[in-house]
Design an enzyme around this catalytic site. Structure first.
Site, PDB file in Angstrom:
ATOM      1  N   ASP A  63      27.113  39.452  64.361  1.00 13.32           N
ATOM      2  CA  ASP A  63      27.257  39.843  65.765  1.00 13.32           C
ATOM      3  C   ASP A  63      26.862  41.310  65.936  1.00 13.32           C
ATOM      4  O   ASP A  63      26.301  41.694  66.965  1.00 13.32           O
ATOM      5  CB  ASP A  63      28.702  39.630  66.234  1.00 13.32           C
ATOM      6  CG  ASP A  63      29.008  38.155  66.449  1.00 13.32           C
ATOM      7  OD1 ASP A  63      28.064  37.381  66.715  1.00 13.32           O
ATOM      8  OD2 ASP A  63      30.186  37.768  66.330  1.00 13.32           O
ATOM      9  N   GLY A  64      27.160  42.131  64.917  1.00 16.85           N
ATOM     10  CA  GLY A  64      26.783  43.548  64.961  1.00 16.85           C
ATOM     11  C   GLY A  64      25.266  43.701  65.075  1.00 16.85           C
ATOM     12  O   GLY A  64      24.773  44.593  65.765  1.00 16.85           O
ATOM     13  N   ASN A 140      29.660  44.137  74.452  1.00 18.15           N
ATOM     14  CA  ASN A 140      31.044  43.875  74.031  1.00 18.15           C
ATOM     15  C   ASN A 140      32.054  44.668  74.861  1.00 18.15           C
ATOM     16  O   ASN A 140      32.886  44.101  75.530  1.00 18.15           O
ATOM     17  CB  ASN A 140      31.253  44.291  72.568  1.00 18.15           C
ATOM     18  CG  ASN A 140      31.020  43.147  71.598  1.00 18.15           C
ATOM     19  OD1 ASN A 140      30.787  42.018  72.015  1.00 18.15           O
ATOM     20  ND2 ASN A 140      31.085  43.431  70.310  1.00 18.15           N
ATOM     21  N   GLU A 141      31.984  45.987  74.723  1.00 19.94           N
ATOM     22  CA  GLU A 141      33.003  46.808  75.375  1.00 19.94           C
ATOM     23  C   GLU A 141      32.636  48.287  75.400  1.00 19.94           C
ATOM     24  O   GLU A 141      31.704  48.730  74.714  1.00 19.94           O
ATOM     25  CB  GLU A 141      34.378  46.680  74.673  1.00 19.94           C
ATOM     26  CG  GLU A 141      34.567  47.440  73.380  1.00 19.94           C
ATOM     27  CD  GLU A 141      33.909  46.816  72.179  1.00 19.94           C
ATOM     28  OE1 GLU A 141      32.917  47.414  71.695  1.00 19.94           O
ATOM     29  OE2 GLU A 141      34.347  45.762  71.696  1.00 19.94           O
ATOM     30  N   ARG A 166      48.653  57.804  79.335  1.00 19.82           N
ATOM     31  CA  ARG A 166      48.703  58.788  78.255  1.00 19.82           C
ATOM     32  C   ARG A 166      48.797  57.991  76.964  1.00 19.82           C
ATOM     33  O   ARG A 166      49.709  57.162  76.797  1.00 19.82           O
ATOM     34  CB  ARG A 166      49.916  59.692  78.435  1.00 19.82           C
ATOM     35  CG  ARG A 166      50.010  60.783  77.423  1.00 19.82           C
ATOM     36  CD  ARG A 166      50.965  61.859  77.915  1.00 19.82           C
ATOM     37  NE  ARG A 166      51.222  62.817  76.870  1.00 19.82           N
ATOM     38  CZ  ARG A 166      52.354  62.894  76.173  1.00 19.82           C
ATOM     39  NH1 ARG A 166      53.346  62.073  76.435  1.00 19.82           N
ATOM     40  NH2 ARG A 166      52.497  63.778  75.221  1.00 19.82           N
ATOM     41  N   ASP A 168      46.294  56.664  73.182  1.00 20.54           N
ATOM     42  CA  ASP A 168      45.077  56.814  72.367  1.00 20.54           C
ATOM     43  C   ASP A 168      43.803  56.567  73.174  1.00 20.54           C
ATOM     44  O   ASP A 168      42.791  57.214  72.955  1.00 20.54           O
ATOM     45  CB  ASP A 168      45.110  55.850  71.173  1.00 20.54           C
ATOM     46  CG  ASP A 168      45.940  56.412  70.030  1.00 20.54           C
ATOM     47  OD1 ASP A 168      46.468  57.535  70.190  1.00 20.54           O
ATOM     48  OD2 ASP A 168      46.067  55.731  68.994  1.00 20.54           O
ATOM     49  N   ALA A 203      47.412  51.919  72.492  1.00 20.55           N
ATOM     50  CA  ALA A 203      48.619  52.702  72.165  1.00 20.55           C
ATOM     51  C   ALA A 203      49.035  53.660  73.283  1.00 20.55           C
ATOM     52  O   ALA A 203      48.923  54.882  73.146  1.00 20.55           O
ATOM     53  CB  ALA A 203      48.405  53.462  70.848  1.00 20.55           C
TER      54      ALA A 203
HETATM   55  P1  NAP Z   1      31.372  46.359  62.456  1.00 18.16           P
HETATM   56  O1  NAP Z   1      32.467  47.097  61.794  1.00 18.16           O
HETATM   57  O2  NAP Z   1      30.268  45.872  61.630  1.00 18.16           O
HETATM   58  O3  NAP Z   1      31.929  45.113  63.311  1.00 18.16           O
HETATM   59  C1  NAP Z   1      33.225  44.843  63.388  1.00 18.16           C
HETATM   60  C2  NAP Z   1      33.416  43.341  63.413  1.00 18.16           C
HETATM   61  O4  NAP Z   1      33.362  42.899  64.781  1.00 18.16           O
HETATM   62  C3  NAP Z   1      32.363  42.550  62.645  1.00 18.16           C
HETATM   63  O5  NAP Z   1      33.025  41.577  61.874  1.00 18.16           O
HETATM   64  C4  NAP Z   1      31.556  41.905  63.761  1.00 18.16           C
HETATM   65  O6  NAP Z   1      30.984  40.658  63.388  1.00 18.16           O
HETATM   66  C5  NAP Z   1      32.616  41.687  64.798  1.00 18.16           C
HETATM   67  N1  NAP Z   1      32.142  41.449  66.168  1.00 18.16           N
HETATM   68  C6  NAP Z   1      31.202  42.129  66.877  1.00 18.16           C
HETATM   69  N2  NAP Z   1      31.085  41.592  68.105  1.00 18.16           N
HETATM   70  C7  NAP Z   1      31.936  40.540  68.170  1.00 18.16           C
HETATM   71  C8  NAP Z   1      32.271  39.598  69.170  1.00 18.16           C
HETATM   72  N3  NAP Z   1      31.707  39.641  70.372  1.00 18.16           N
HETATM   73  N4  NAP Z   1      33.217  38.669  68.894  1.00 18.16           N
HETATM   74  C9  NAP Z   1      33.828  38.627  67.693  1.00 18.16           C
HETATM   75  N5  NAP Z   1      33.563  39.492  66.687  1.00 18.16           N
HETATM   76  C10 NAP Z   1      32.627  40.441  66.935  1.00 18.16           C
HETATM   77  O7  NAP Z   1      30.887  47.260  63.623  1.00 18.16           O
HETATM   78  P2  NAP Z   1      29.545  47.168  64.455  1.00 18.16           P
HETATM   79  O8  NAP Z   1      28.554  46.269  63.805  1.00 18.16           O
HETATM   80  O9  NAP Z   1      29.241  48.569  64.716  1.00 18.16           O
HETATM   81  O10 NAP Z   1      30.068  46.436  65.776  1.00 18.16           O
HETATM   82  C11 NAP Z   1      30.786  47.143  66.740  1.00 18.16           C
HETATM   83  C12 NAP Z   1      31.771  46.194  67.308  1.00 18.16           C
HETATM   84  O11 NAP Z   1      32.820  46.028  66.368  1.00 18.16           O
HETATM   85  C13 NAP Z   1      32.433  46.749  68.546  1.00 18.16           C
HETATM   86  O12 NAP Z   1      31.740  46.344  69.699  1.00 18.16           O
HETATM   87  C14 NAP Z   1      33.838  46.197  68.477  1.00 18.16           C
HETATM   88  O13 NAP Z   1      34.056  45.131  69.363  1.00 18.16           O
HETATM   89  C15 NAP Z   1      33.978  45.669  67.067  1.00 18.16           C
HETATM   90  N6  NAP Z   1      35.155  46.278  66.468  1.00 18.16           N
HETATM   91  C16 NAP Z   1      36.266  45.514  66.346  1.00 18.16           C
HETATM   92  C17 NAP Z   1      37.455  46.069  65.861  1.00 18.16           C
HETATM   93  C18 NAP Z   1      38.685  45.225  65.756  1.00 18.16           C
HETATM   94  O14 NAP Z   1      38.606  44.016  66.009  1.00 18.16           O
HETATM   95  N7  NAP Z   1      39.822  45.818  65.462  1.00 18.16           N
HETATM   96  C19 NAP Z   1      37.491  47.407  65.487  1.00 18.16           C
HETATM   97  C20 NAP Z   1      36.327  48.157  65.604  1.00 18.16           C
HETATM   98  C21 NAP Z   1      35.173  47.580  66.123  1.00 18.16           C
HETATM   99  P3  NAP Z   1      29.766  40.532  62.350  1.00 18.16           P
HETATM  100  O15 NAP Z   1      30.376  40.733  60.991  1.00 18.16           O
HETATM  101  O16 NAP Z   1      29.281  39.138  62.582  1.00 18.16           O
HETATM  102  O17 NAP Z   1      28.747  41.586  62.672  1.00 18.16           O
END
Ligand code: NAP
Length: 281
Positions: A63-64, A140-141, A166, A168, A203
């Site tokens: 997805d990334g 995504n967001e 107030r 994070d 938070a």
């Molecule tokens: P990354 O660390 O490689 O991605 C974080 C995880 O989010 C990966 O497992 C990715 O899937 C998954 N992901 C991305 N879009 C998704 C969706 N629409 N639905 C379900 N899972 C999804 O970081 P990155 O490649 O830079 O991606 C950034 C995205 O990571 C941000 O948009 C954010 O949504 C997500 N993220 C999630 C968390 C959390 O859940 N706590 C924390 C930080 C960021 P793949 O392994 O298939 O790429």
């Protein structure tokens, strides 16, 4: 446009007019091997590789990787459809496996697909010094954090004060982003046929001065939300995987975007089945 009964998503049946394609890869050797194979086989059957003007963008990775592809081709959303192949675990945007590559190539060759349209998030940042506003689209967001310590901001809905925050930070997600970071913040999973954005708190601190709702809220497409700094005006904004820093911010507005992303769906894969397969198993 009709609501596809199989997918439950807004979809248009069409015999696609695909001629050019491009590939975005995660960059690991397995994804790169699949990329070479796709280029070879699609070129052999008459498609043209055109990295600048693709009708179809194939993302190979996760997805990334699809997020990267989205941002690379964000200026061509009206003319480009996306499809994702995953080389790790099942993805929300990347739903073809490496083993299914011959099937995908055959489906592309037949040019028969359904366009599935998903909503996006628009983020507009305006500045105190009248600098030109900065505008972004997120798949995504968007997360909003202070550049220095806690985020202290007033949150308005349709320019009417809703709460003083107030904590994070704040997260605004799209329906397809609701399974990503938003889910980690205990936000609801939203079906992508609902043109909406979701606001979740990261938070929050609640006391007599700063009081927030504490629950995620889902805004329809005609309701925009404004975040205004109370003291410090430096913000760290993440737009999907992209981090940005803005100083002297007057306001950050989030809303459902006019633009949408189109996925080429060569076979049905209902959203709730993807949710079940990814999270429940
Ligand atoms: P990354 O660390 O490689 O991605 C974080 C995880 O989010 C990966 O497992 C990715 O899937 C998954 N992901 C991305 N879009 C998704 C969706 N629409 N639905 C379900 N899972 C999804 O970081 P990155 O490649 O830079 O991606 C950034 C995205 O990571 C941000 O948009 C954010 O949504 C997500 N993220 C999630 C968390 C959390 O859940 N706590 C924390 C930080 C960021 P793949 O392994 O298939 O790429």
């Amino acid at each position: 446009m009709k609501d596809d009964l199989l997918s439950g998503e807004h979809a248009t049946e069409e015999l696609g007019n695909l001629t050019t394609f491009a590939i975005e890869t995660r960059g690991d050797s397995f994804s790169n091997q699949l990329q070479s194979r796709l280029v070879r086989e699609l070129t052999r059957i008459g498609f043209r590789y055109d990295a600048a003007n693709p009708d179809l963008v194939i993302s190979v990775g996760g997805d990334g990787t699809l997020l990267q592809a989205f941002h690379r081709y964000v200026a061509r959303l009206g003319q480009t459809a996306f499809v994702g192949v995953h080389t790790g675990h099942l993805g929300f945007y990347a739903d073809w496996t490496a083993q299914e590559l011959p099937l995908l190539i055959e489906a592309i060759a037949n040019r028969k697909y359904t366009s599935v349209i998903y909503p996006l998030l628009r983020v507009s940042v305006t500045f105190k010094d009248n600098k030109e506003s900065a505008n972004y689209l997120a798949l995504n967001e968007c997360t909003i954090r202070s550049a220095e310590g806690l985020l202290v901001s007033d949150v308005f809905i349709r320019h009417e004060l809703f709460e003083s925050f107030r904590g994070d930070g704040l997260c605004f997600s799209t329906p397809t982003g609701s399974t990503a970071y938003n889910k980690g913040l205990s936000g609801a999973i939203v079906h992508p046929s609902l043109e909406s954005i979701q606001l979740t708190e990261i938070a929050s601190i609640n006391n007599r001065v700063y009081r927030t709702l504490g629950s995620p809220i889902i805004l329809p497409k005609h309701h925009h939300c404004q975040v205004r700094p109370v003291d410090a005006s430096g913000f760290n904004l993440s737009i999907d995987h992209i981090a940005t820093l803005h100083e002297k911010v007057e306001e950050i507005e989030c809303a459902v975007a006019k633009e949408k992303i189109c996925f080429a769906r060569f076979r049905p894969f209902p959203f709730w089945r993807r949710v079940r397969d990814s999270f429940i198993g």
